[in-house]
Design an enzyme around this catalytic site. Structure first.
Site, PDB file in Angstrom:
ATOM      1  N   LYS A 180       0.839  -1.197   0.000  1.00 24.48           N
ATOM      2  CA  LYS A 180       0.000   0.000   0.000  1.00 24.48           C
ATOM      3  C   LYS A 180       0.877   1.251   0.000  1.00 24.48           C
ATOM      4  O   LYS A 180       1.851   1.333   0.751  1.00 24.48           O
ATOM      5  CB  LYS A 180      -0.887  -0.045   1.249  1.00 24.48           C
ATOM      6  CG  LYS A 180      -1.889   1.075   1.406  1.00 24.48           C
ATOM      7  CD  LYS A 180      -2.712   0.852   2.672  1.00 24.48           C
ATOM      8  CE  LYS A 180      -3.767   1.917   2.851  1.00 24.48           C
ATOM      9  NZ  LYS A 180      -4.580   1.672   4.076  1.00 24.48           N
ATOM     10  N   SER A 219      -9.143   2.327   2.520  1.00 19.89           N
ATOM     11  CA  SER A 219      -8.133   3.012   1.731  1.00 19.89           C
ATOM     12  C   SER A 219      -7.176   2.057   1.023  1.00 19.89           C
ATOM     13  O   SER A 219      -6.414   2.453   0.152  1.00 19.89           O
ATOM     14  CB  SER A 219      -7.321   3.954   2.626  1.00 19.89           C
ATOM     15  OG  SER A 219      -6.689   3.242   3.684  1.00 19.89           O
ATOM     16  N   SER A 240     -10.237  -0.121   6.532  1.00 16.78           N
ATOM     17  CA  SER A 240      -9.431   0.043   5.324  1.00 16.78           C
ATOM     18  C   SER A 240      -8.740  -1.218   4.843  1.00 16.78           C
ATOM     19  O   SER A 240      -8.209  -1.240   3.734  1.00 16.78           O
ATOM     20  CB  SER A 240      -8.382   1.142   5.533  1.00 16.78           C
ATOM     21  OG  SER A 240      -9.003   2.398   5.584  1.00 16.78           O
TER      22      SER A 240
END
Length: 530
Positions: A131, A206, A230
């Site tokens: 990420k 996210s 997330s």
């Protein structure tokens, strides 16, 4: 569970307002929606892409396949699907191939045998996605902020460093929502990411880039972070596995934005992957020196666990009702558990769950032990310069001049308007809910709880249902470990799933249930084949 008159009025007004906004959005976006591509992803053709990370590592150690071959296969798949998805926003393919060649050389020169390599380097030669909000040395470290364009990480975040030390090879970094605070992975630096099962749908946020590239078989393991869902929402929307660890076990250092206020109590880092068998070995690695906090080597007898199910939050004023197909699949999970294991799955009702969003919102705003409040979202939007002015950014957005997404601007505006009930009302609700769940789960309890009110929404639609994340967010505030588990595809060909919740420090229980659910319901299903 009966709602008060005031709560019923709140529900009606909130849904009428968001419904009106939704109709306006549909009216102005109808032409664009009709012209958007509905192409499916190319199907998975190379069998190496269909193996769990643990099996890939074994094949590499045994010289049945080279790490170079494995890494190149995943690079080829990313290049094949990323034009559809926009999931990987910066690659390091050349460096990854060099590292894979070094792995192959190491294996050729190793004299201690396969067991030595497995013990010392359990993920040797296996590709990894990361990420973008994690610091990965030499890669962008912007969290989607245009103002941070050009910022490059100089160190590895601890979980990434531990995975690399175990032999994993990062292929690149993946897209996120702006500042990691939204359920859609969209920003004005990298653009918008698509769901591999339907390109018109969101992959969540996210960690949406992670969810998208993992589900499309462009990666086999990845890392995510979770302060409101997330990890779990992207895993749910993309039909893969993800684990929100008990807070404090896996380091959250060297992530952006940094924690403030009491956020460190609610933020968790954890593994994301396509196969349940990879969750446990990944968590053992990512926990590093804290691994002994958990009982990850304890064998779990599912028949000796106590199971509970809660089909919905009881009718919050802020969340939409859980869809019938999601309640049906959760009921089927309970039925299979009872049939296969001979256990009883008890249906329970916890009235305080309907205050899930207000609890999350209130606790996210609490000051730390020194009395210092968390940083305002508007301050973070302006990094590394002056704070943003959300109203000014909204005006700029109307003429296409803002560097921020509508979601980020909306969050900045919401921050200016108190939504939650007073602390004197909310804090006792949270404390009561905490005690009820802690007592119920103990050290041998498992709770089934919906991941979201509906399957993956279409792009931008979360703007009109902004608080549905409360189904995941409440579990952050309660500090409980949760494994998100896929349960096949639904009526629209989109992934279904459920949250498997355990008591504090009982991560090994939820991971064991995930392995059972994968065997029972089939786990991840390749997109493009449905």
């Amino acid at each position: 569970m009966a709602l008060s008159l005031l709560e019923r009025v709140q529900v009606c007004l909130f849904r009428a307002f968001t419904g009106f906004l939704f109709m306006v959005f549909q009216l102005f976006s109808r032409g664009a929606a009709a012209s958007s591509s509905r192409n499916k992803l190319p199907p998975v053709s190379n069998p190496l892409l269909l193996l769990p990370a643990t099996q890939l590592a074994r094949k590499i150690r045994r010289k049945e396949v080279t790490s170079v071959e494995v890494v190149q296969t995943f690079i080829d798949r990313i290049q094949e699907v990323n034009p559809f998805l926009n999931a990987v926003v910066k690659d390091r393919f050349a460096a990854a191939l060099q590292e894979a060649a070094q792995v192959d050389k190491l294996i050729e020169e190793e004299t201690g045998g396969e067991e030595v390599l497995e013990d010392r380097l359990p993920l040797l030669g296996v590709p990894l996605s990361v990420k973008e909000s994690y610091s990965l040395q030499g890669m962008p470290y912007t969290t989607g902020l245009v103002s941070r364009r050009g910022i490059v990480a100089t160190v590895d975040a601890p979980p990434v460093a531990l995975l690399k030390r175990a032999g994993a090879i990062p292929l690149g970094v993946t897209n996120i929502s702006e500042l990691c605070m939204w359920s859609e992975s969209h920003n004005h630096l990298y653009g918008i990411t698509c769901n591999p099962y339907d390109l018109e749908r969101i992959p969540g946020g996210s960690s949406g880039g992670e969810g998208s590239i993992l589900a499309s078989a462009g990666a086999v393991i990845g890392v995510g972070s979770d302060i409101g869902g997330s990890i779990r929402m992207p895993c749910f929307f993309n039909g893969i596995f993800g684990h929100k660890t008990t807070p404090g076990v896996v380091s959250c250092e060297n992530q952006y934005p940094p924690t403030s206020g009491r956020w460190s109590e609610y933020l968790s880092s954890g593994p994301m992957c396509r196969y349940a068998e990879d969750l446990l070995p990944m968590l053992k690695i990512m926990a590093g020196p804290n691994v002994d906090m958990l009982s990850l080597n304890t064998k779990v007898d599912l028949k000796k666990l106590r199971f509970f199910t809660i089909p919905h939050d009881g009718g919050s004023a802020f969340t939409y009702p859980v869809s019938k197909e999601l309640m049906d699949i959760q009921r089927k999970v309970a039925e299979r558990l009872e049939c296969d294991l001979g256990v009883q799955v008890q249906k329970v009702c916890l009235p305080e769950l309907r205050y899930g969003f207000q609890i999350w919102d209130k606790y996210m705003g609490l000051p730390d032990k020194e009395g210092k409040p968390p940083r305002r979202f508007a301050d973070l939007m302006g990094e590394p310069g002056r704070p943003a002015w959300p109203l000014w950014e909204l005006l700029k957005r109307m003429v296409g001049k803002s560097d921020h997404t509508m979601a980020a601007i909306m969050l900045g505006l919401i921050e200016m308007i108190p939504i939650s009930q007073p602390a004197a009302f909310i804090i006792p609700k949270k404390e009561k809910l905490q005690k009820e769940l802690d007592d119920m789960l103990g050290t041998d309890g498992i709770l089934l709880y919906p991941s979201h009110p509906r399957v993956a929404p279409k792009h931008h639609h979360p703007l009109f249902r902004p608080f549905d994340f409360a189904y995941t967010g409440i579990l952050n505030i309660l500090g409980l470990p949760v494994t998100q588990c896929p349960l096949g595809l639904g009526e629209e060909g989109l992934p279904l799933g459920v949250q498997v919740v355990g008591g504090k420090m009982q991560d090994h229980l939820t991971l064991a249930v995930a392995v059972y659910l994968e065997k029972t319901f089939g786990g991840w299903r390749p997109p493009g084949a449905n």
